[in-house]
Design a protein around this motif. Structure first.
Motif, PDB file in Angstrom:
ATOM      1  N   VAL A  31      27.248  74.124  53.180  1.00  0.00           N
ATOM      2  CA  VAL A  31      27.398  73.596  54.538  1.00  0.00           C
ATOM      3  C   VAL A  31      26.045  73.115  55.029  1.00  0.00           C
ATOM      4  N   PHE A  32      26.006  71.898  55.557  1.00  0.00           N
ATOM      5  CA  PHE A  32      24.771  71.322  56.077  1.00  0.00           C
ATOM      6  C   PHE A  32      24.919  71.078  57.577  1.00  0.00           C
ATOM      7  N   GLU A  33      24.007  71.662  58.360  1.00  0.00           N
ATOM      8  CA  GLU A  33      24.044  71.550  59.811  1.00  0.00           C
ATOM      9  C   GLU A  33      22.704  70.999  60.303  1.00  0.00           C
ATOM     10  N   ALA A  34      22.752  69.971  61.141  1.00  0.00           N
ATOM     11  CA  ALA A  34      21.531  69.324  61.621  1.00  0.00           C
ATOM     12  C   ALA A  34      20.752  70.196  62.598  1.00  0.00           C
ATOM     13  N   GLU A  86      21.075  62.657  55.692  1.00  0.00           N
ATOM     14  CA  GLU A  86      20.533  61.310  55.891  1.00  0.00           C
ATOM     15  C   GLU A  86      21.395  60.229  55.255  1.00  0.00           C
ATOM     16  N   PHE A  87      22.131  60.593  54.200  1.00  0.00           N
ATOM     17  CA  PHE A  87      22.915  59.577  53.492  1.00  0.00           C
ATOM     18  C   PHE A  87      24.022  60.245  52.690  1.00  0.00           C
ATOM     19  N   VAL A  88      25.169  59.549  52.599  1.00  0.00           N
ATOM     20  CA  VAL A  88      26.284  59.988  51.753  1.00  0.00           C
ATOM     21  C   VAL A  88      26.791  58.774  50.978  1.00  0.00           C
ATOM     22  N   GLY A  89      26.971  58.942  49.665  1.00  0.00           N
ATOM     23  CA  GLY A  89      27.503  57.867  48.827  1.00  0.00           C
ATOM     24  C   GLY A  89      28.410  58.436  47.761  1.00  0.00           C
ATOM     25  N   VAL A  96      27.716  62.033  46.773  1.00  0.00           N
ATOM     26  CA  VAL A  96      26.283  62.297  46.690  1.00  0.00           C
ATOM     27  C   VAL A  96      25.750  62.407  48.109  1.00  0.00           C
ATOM     28  N   ILE A  97      25.090  63.512  48.402  1.00  0.00           N
ATOM     29  CA  ILE A  97      24.617  63.791  49.754  1.00  0.00           C
ATOM     30  C   ILE A  97      23.114  63.991  49.722  1.00  0.00           C
ATOM     31  N   GLU A 121      18.935  65.666  46.965  1.00  0.00           N
ATOM     32  CA  GLU A 121      20.314  65.256  46.769  1.00  0.00           C
ATOM     33  C   GLU A 121      21.138  66.355  46.120  1.00  0.00           C
ATOM     34  N   ILE A 122      22.400  66.438  46.537  1.00  0.00           N
ATOM     35  CA  ILE A 122      23.366  67.311  45.868  1.00  0.00           C
ATOM     36  C   ILE A 122      24.627  66.484  45.632  1.00  0.00           C
ATOM     37  N   GLN A 123      25.478  66.955  44.732  1.00  0.00           N
ATOM     38  CA  GLN A 123      26.760  66.312  44.486  1.00  0.00           C
ATOM     39  C   GLN A 123      27.882  67.294  44.790  1.00  0.00           C
ATOM     40  N   ALA A 124      29.030  66.739  45.159  1.00  0.00           N
ATOM     41  CA  ALA A 124      30.183  67.580  45.476  1.00  0.00           C
ATOM     42  C   ALA A 124      31.459  66.869  45.084  1.00  0.00           C
ATOM     43  N   GLY A 125      32.414  67.653  44.595  1.00  0.00           N
ATOM     44  CA  GLY A 125      33.692  67.085  44.202  1.00  0.00           C
ATOM     45  C   GLY A 125      34.523  66.655  45.390  1.00  0.00           C
ATOM     46  N   THR A 126      34.378  67.370  46.515  1.00  0.00           N
ATOM     47  CA  THR A 126      35.081  67.012  47.748  1.00  0.00           C
ATOM     48  C   THR A 126      34.103  67.116  48.911  1.00  0.00           C
TER      49      THR A 126
END
Length: 328
Positions: A31-34, A86-89, A96-97, A121-126
């Motif tokens: 979980v990422f919280e600003a 900052e970015f999601v792709g 990719v986050i 960067e991290i990757q996630a399936g969902t």
């Protein structure tokens, strides 16, 4: 690069409930919280009492936020606060986050400054978007001296009650947050509510509590001037009949809503924009593997409550699990 089954952007009730359920079901979850975990509960009004959450007749917003975060960590979710995304792709079906720096909380235990895990960067399936209203930009009054008095008697977020030294407080607004703020402050100061309409939009329960409290009401009125030297001393309220009323104010609490601050989302490679995202009953979006919950999710008949956000987050995590199983 670290990879998770489920990544959650937003650490409010919806995001934390999703993290808890994801952990319960054995999904590796981040979980990422600003800001601080808890969303509006802790970043806007941490001492405001919550009276509509099941099993708690009354609980402070900040306490509820901390319990939700602790429970998510207890079930194994990795929690990263003060970690803006900052970015999601996309990359080969994964999300990719890319995030900034922040504090890592693993399994509910604060580990100090980030040690690199979750950075970059991290990757996630969902991916679950539980963005709420973004970074909580308060709606302002639009007065000339507003900036001058901010932090000097003018506030948009409820300070800790035990730190308030004001004798006269004016609360602007007519929703649940405004009434709850006024009722909280009545324990330490004389309180006046200024509302631009005759009727309040808050829940009937909150209005009943207000009617029973020793709080002055100025309805059909609008704050048009802030007066003071070094600090705020009083406010001028214009009434519907064009007369004015002076209200002494050591503290002016502006509680007229939040302006969504989600401009960065449009730059993410998800093909979305705006402050709401349509979802199905399973919290699914039009993009495979992408879910939304909380204030950011939109569907017919939605009821905006903390309990609803918790249910949506749990539903989204269950849907993410089913999606991942369909790929195996």
């Amino acid at each position: 690069m670290a990879r998770y089954d489920l990544a959650v952007i937003g650490g409010g009730p919806a995001g934390l409930a999703a993290a808890m359920y994801g952990g319960m079901r054995g999904l590796s979850t981040a979980v990422f919280e600003a800001e601080a975990f808890g969303g509006q509960l802790i970043n806007l009004y941490p001492t405001k009492p919550v009276t509509n959450f099941p099993a708690h007749a009354e609980i402070a917003s900040g306490d509820l936020a901390l319990r939700l975060a602790e429970q998510a960590g207890h079930f194994g979710a990795e929690l990263f606060e003060w970690r803006p995304v900052e970015f999601v792709g996309r990359n080969d079906g994964d999300f990719v986050i890319r995030t900034g720096n922040g504090t890592h909380t693993g399994n509910g235990v604060v580990a100090g400054k980030a040690n690199g895990k979750g950075n970059g960067e991290i990757q996630a399936g969902t991916l679950l978007l539980a963005l709420g209203l973004g970074r909580f930009m308060p709606r302002r009054l639009g007065l000339a001296d507003e900036e001058r008095f901010e932090g000097k008697g003018l506030a948009y977020r409820l300070p800790p009650i035990d730190e308030i030294q004001a004798e006269h407080v004016v609360v602007v607004g007519g929703g649940d947050s405004a009434l709850d703020t006024a009722l909280s402050l009545r324990t330490v100061a004389e309180v006046t509510i200024v509302h631009r309409r005759e009727a309040f939009s808050a829940y009937a329960f909150s209005q009943q509590r207000l009617a029973e409290a020793d709080i002055k009401l100025v309805t059909n009125g609008e704050v048009v001037e802030l007066v003071g030297r070094e600090r705020l001393e009083r406010v001028v309220v214009a009434l519907a009949d064009e007369s004015t009323v002076d209200c002494p104010a050591d503290l002016l609490m502006v509680s007229i809503g939040q302006v969504p601050e989600l401009r960065g989302v449009a730059a993410w490679e998800l093909g979305i924009g705006g402050s709401r995202l349509p979802v199905s009953a399973a919290m699914e979006t039009a993009t495979a593997g992408l879910f939304a919950a909380g204030d950011f999710a939109e569907y017919p008949g939605k009821v905006k409550m903390i309990a609803t956000a918790v249910a949506e987050g749990s539903t989204a995590a269950a849907s993410a699990e089913r999606y991942l199983m369909s790929l195996s």
